[in-house]
Design a protein around this motif. Structure first.
Motif, short mmCIF file in Angstrom:
data_model
loop_
_atom_site.label_atom_id
_atom_site.label_comp_id
_atom_site.label_asym_id
_atom_site.label_seq_id
_atom_site.Cartn_x
_atom_site.Cartn_y
_atom_site.Cartn_z
N ARG A 134 6.95 51.97 -16.21
CA ARG A 134 7.02 52.74 -14.97
C ARG A 134 5.69 52.71 -14.22
O ARG A 134 5.65 52.56 -13.00
N LEU A 135 4.61 52.83 -14.96
CA LEU A 135 3.29 52.80 -14.33
C LEU A 135 2.95 51.42 -13.78
O LEU A 135 2.38 51.30 -12.69
N ARG A 136 3.31 50.38 -14.50
CA ARG A 136 2.99 49.02 -14.06
C ARG A 136 3.70 48.65 -12.77
O ARG A 136 3.27 47.73 -12.06
N GLU A 137 4.78 49.35 -12.43
CA GLU A 137 5.51 49.09 -11.18
C GLU A 137 4.72 49.55 -9.96
O GLU A 137 5.02 49.16 -8.85
N ASN A 138 3.71 50.39 -10.16
CA ASN A 138 2.91 50.92 -9.07
C ASN A 138 1.98 49.83 -8.53
O ASN A 138 1.11 49.33 -9.24
N GLU A 139 2.15 49.48 -7.26
CA GLU A 139 1.35 48.41 -6.66
C GLU A 139 -0.11 48.80 -6.47
O GLU A 139 -0.98 47.95 -6.33
N ASN A 140 -0.40 50.10 -6.45
CA ASN A 140 -1.76 50.58 -6.22
C ASN A 140 -2.55 50.83 -7.50
O ASN A 140 -3.63 51.40 -7.45
N LEU A 141 -2.01 50.39 -8.62
CA LEU A 141 -2.65 50.63 -9.91
C LEU A 141 -4.00 49.91 -9.97
O LEU A 141 -4.08 48.72 -9.69
N GLU A 142 -5.04 50.65 -10.31
CA GLU A 142 -6.38 50.05 -10.39
C GLU A 142 -6.50 49.18 -11.64
O GLU A 142 -5.77 49.36 -12.61
N GLU A 143 -7.46 48.27 -11.60
CA GLU A 143 -7.65 47.33 -12.71
C GLU A 143 -7.95 48.04 -14.03
O GLU A 143 -7.48 47.62 -15.08
N ALA A 144 -8.73 49.10 -13.98
CA ALA A 144 -9.06 49.83 -15.22
C ALA A 144 -7.79 50.41 -15.84
O ALA A 144 -7.59 50.33 -17.06
N ALA A 145 -6.93 50.96 -15.00
CA ALA A 145 -5.66 51.52 -15.50
C ALA A 145 -4.79 50.40 -16.06
O ALA A 145 -4.17 50.56 -17.11
N ARG A 146 -4.75 49.26 -15.37
CA ARG A 146 -3.98 48.11 -15.87
C ARG A 146 -4.48 47.66 -17.25
O ARG A 146 -3.69 47.34 -18.13
N ALA A 147 -5.80 47.65 -17.43
CA ALA A 147 -6.38 47.22 -18.70
C ALA A 147 -6.00 48.19 -19.83
O ALA A 147 -5.65 47.75 -20.93
N VAL A 148 -6.04 49.49 -19.54
CA VAL A 148 -5.65 50.48 -20.55
C VAL A 148 -4.18 50.30 -20.91
O VAL A 148 -3.80 50.30 -22.08
N LEU A 149 -3.32 50.14 -19.89
CA LEU A 149 -1.89 49.98 -20.14
C LEU A 149 -1.61 48.70 -20.94
O LEU A 149 -0.75 48.69 -21.83
N LYS A 150 -2.35 47.64 -20.63
CA LYS A 150 -2.19 46.38 -21.37
C LYS A 150 -2.50 46.61 -22.85
O LYS A 150 -1.74 46.20 -23.73
N HIS A 151 -3.61 47.28 -23.12
CA HIS A 151 -3.99 47.56 -24.50
C HIS A 151 -2.94 48.43 -25.20
O HIS A 151 -2.52 48.12 -26.32
N LEU A 152 -2.51 49.50 -24.55
CA LEU A 152 -1.54 50.39 -25.17
C LEU A 152 -0.22 49.66 -25.44
O LEU A 152 0.44 49.91 -26.45
N GLY A 153 0.15 48.76 -24.55
CA GLY A 153 1.38 47.99 -24.73
C GLY A 153 1.32 46.99 -25.87
O GLY A 153 2.35 46.56 -26.38
N GLU A 154 0.11 46.61 -26.27
CA GLU A 154 -0.06 45.62 -27.34
C GLU A 154 -0.18 46.25 -28.73
O GLU A 154 -0.24 45.53 -29.73
N LEU A 155 -0.21 47.57 -28.80
CA LEU A 155 -0.32 48.23 -30.11
C LEU A 155 0.90 47.91 -30.97
O LEU A 155 2.02 47.83 -30.47
#
Length: 58
Positions: A13-34
């Motif tokens: 849901r968060l990744r669908e946000n076009e205004n997501l900052e790079e830092a937030a994208r990096a955190v989400l990427k890490h959390l998704g890889e757990l």
């Protein structure tokens, strides 16, 4: 009673946000890889903070 969204659903849901900052994208990427189906208390706080910042409410 509605089931709480999974970690993967919350991240998607968060990744669908076009205004997501790079830092937030990096955190989400890490959390998704757990390799576990739950988040630590700290990871949960991070995800919750990002959800609040982008107006995603459970």
């Amino acid at each position: 009673m509605a089931q709480a969204p999974s970690v993967a659903d919350r991240i998607s849901r968060l990744r669908e946000n076009e205004n997501l900052e790079e830092a937030a994208r990096a955190v989400l990427k890490h959390l998704g890889e757990l390799k576990r189906p739950y988040l630590s208390e700290f990871e949960e706080k991070l995800l919750g903070f990002i959800e609040q910042e982008y107006g995603i409410v459970n």
